[in-house]
Design an enzyme around this catalytic site. Structure first.
Site, PDB file in Angstrom:
ATOM      1  CG  ASP A 146      11.076  48.240 -29.721  1.00 17.64           C
ATOM      2  OD1 ASP A 146      11.486  48.224 -28.767  1.00 17.64           O
ATOM      3  OD2 ASP A 146      11.337  48.993 -30.648  1.00 17.64           O
ATOM      4  N   GLY A 164       9.112  42.096 -25.890  1.00 16.54           N
ATOM      5  CA  GLY A 164      10.290  41.367 -25.257  1.00 16.54           C
ATOM      6  C   GLY A 164      11.497  42.242 -25.337  1.00 16.54           C
ATOM      7  CG  PHE A 189      16.933  43.112 -28.735  1.00 16.89           C
ATOM      8  CD1 PHE A 189      18.154  43.385 -27.965  1.00 16.89           C
ATOM      9  CD2 PHE A 189      16.674  44.028 -29.778  1.00 16.89           C
ATOM     10  CE1 PHE A 189      18.636  44.726 -28.171  1.00 16.89           C
ATOM     11  CE2 PHE A 189      17.084  45.271 -29.938  1.00 16.89           C
ATOM     12  CZ  PHE A 189      18.073  45.759 -28.950  1.00 16.89           C
ATOM     13  CG  HIS A 200      23.896  53.252 -33.606  1.00 12.61           C
ATOM     14  ND1 HIS A 200      23.855  54.359 -34.373  1.00 12.61           N
ATOM     15  CD2 HIS A 200      22.666  52.923 -33.083  1.00 12.61           C
ATOM     16  CE1 HIS A 200      22.586  54.778 -34.164  1.00 12.61           C
ATOM     17  NE2 HIS A 200      21.874  54.011 -33.350  1.00 12.61           N
TER      18      HIS A 200
END
Length: 337
Positions: A199, A225, A227, A245
């Site tokens: 995360d 980091g 993604f 989502h």
């Protein structure tokens, strides 16, 4: 959860539906004011409740009686006490507390829904703050984390039961795993697994605190980091829960491809979201999809078919879906050995 449709063939039904936000706000306010936490101490009269919560008193008995009619409180001999559900899930400090998400709904979603028309006209979020602003403010970030913990407390045990193959693997990575609440549940239930959380770096202090509290410092590892910019750590099981989502279709495709490269050969990708195929949760999941309109730049709920398309394009060999909890759908995508 199955929603009973309001009878909109009659004016009374239409008006009841139009005013259903009143019921919601009565609950949101009860959590905001700490009513259920206060009543855990014992039944209280209207006057005792007024004094404990520091309220004016006007409208108080009507509010409490409405909560009785909504089955959140019980009344006997002029005194009010928590109903079973409220006493179990809405008392602050309890492990089962889900009020963190309700507090977020009160602060962010309730005002944003008041601007739904503007969102539909412009396609722009209406929550008033970007996620970048949230993560840079430790106090607001802590509130967000509590709302995510509330969801994880419910879904974590359901996911652990629904997959059922944890003992076949050696490592698990939760992508967008916040402070590691889900990963902590998984590795506690399955000691064979080494747990990893990916995360934003701002989550790490909260992760470190929780891992220490749960005695899992040696079994959970945090990776900071973005993604979209950084590679994902490799693992046998990669989990993306309530992550896709937040993004648009092309971004979802990109993230599934990235997950494919993170899954070790013979491993699996687990994705769960409020997917739109589930008939029993159609209303609830369309509401969540509109939440995404109101709080993200391009997010929405999506179908199993879309996710299957992305997973097949990424290279996953076998894809299956199953129901998860009351409203979610779990997709299991397997990578060839």
């Amino acid at each position: 959860m199955t929603t009973t449709a309001t009878d909109t063939s009659r004016p009374a039904g239409i008006l009841r539906l139009a005013n259903s936000f009143c019921d919601a706000k009565a609950l949101l306010t009860a959590v905001e004011l700490g009513l259920f936490t206060t009543l855990r101490e014992g039944p209280a009269s209207v006057e005792e409740t007024r004094s404990k919560l520091g309220l004016h008193g006007r409208g108080l008995s009507d509010w409490l009686d409405l909560l009785v009619e909504l089955c959140l409180l019980e009344r006997a001999d002029g005194r009010y006490r928590n109903g079973p559900g409220a006493d179990r899930f809405l008392v602050r400090g309890e492990e089962s507390y889900i009020g963190g998400f309700i507090e977020r709904s009160n602060r962010n979603l309730y005002p944003a829904w008041g601007r739904l028309g503007e969102a539909l006209r412009t396609g722009q979020p209406q929550s008033g703050s970007s996620f970048e602003a949230v993560v840079e403010n430790p106090q607001i970030l802590k509130q967000f984390i509590h709302s995510m913990d509330a969801l994880t407390r419910v879904l974590g045990p359901q996911l652990i039961e629904a997959f059922g193959e944890w003992s076949d693997y050696g490592s698990v990575l939760d992508v967008g795993g916040c402070r590691g609440s889900l990963a902590a549940q998984i590795v506690t239930a399955h000691p064979n697994l080494a747990g990893h959380v990916f995360d934003l770096p701002q989550m790490e202090p909260f992760f470190t605190e929780q891992a220490a509290e749960k005695g899992l410092t040696d079994r959970l590892t945090f990776h900071g980091g973005s993604f979209f910019e950084n590679p994902l750590p490799r693992a046998d099981i990669v989990v993306m829960g309530h992550v896709l989502h937040d993004w648009d279709r092309d971004q979802r495709k990109f993230l599934v491809e990235k997950a494919f490269h993170a899954v070790n050969p013979g491993g699996v990708l687990l994705v769960y979201d409020r997917m739109l195929d589930r008939p029993s949760s159609r209303v609830e999941n369309l509401v969540i999809s509109l939440d995404m309109l109101l709080v993200t730049d391009g997010g929405s709920e999506y179908t199993v078919g879309e996710l299957r398309e992305h997973a097949e394009a990424a290279g996953f060999a076998k894809i299956e879906d199953r129901l998860l909890g009351d409203d979610d759908t779990l997709v299991v995508a397997r990578k060839a050995a």
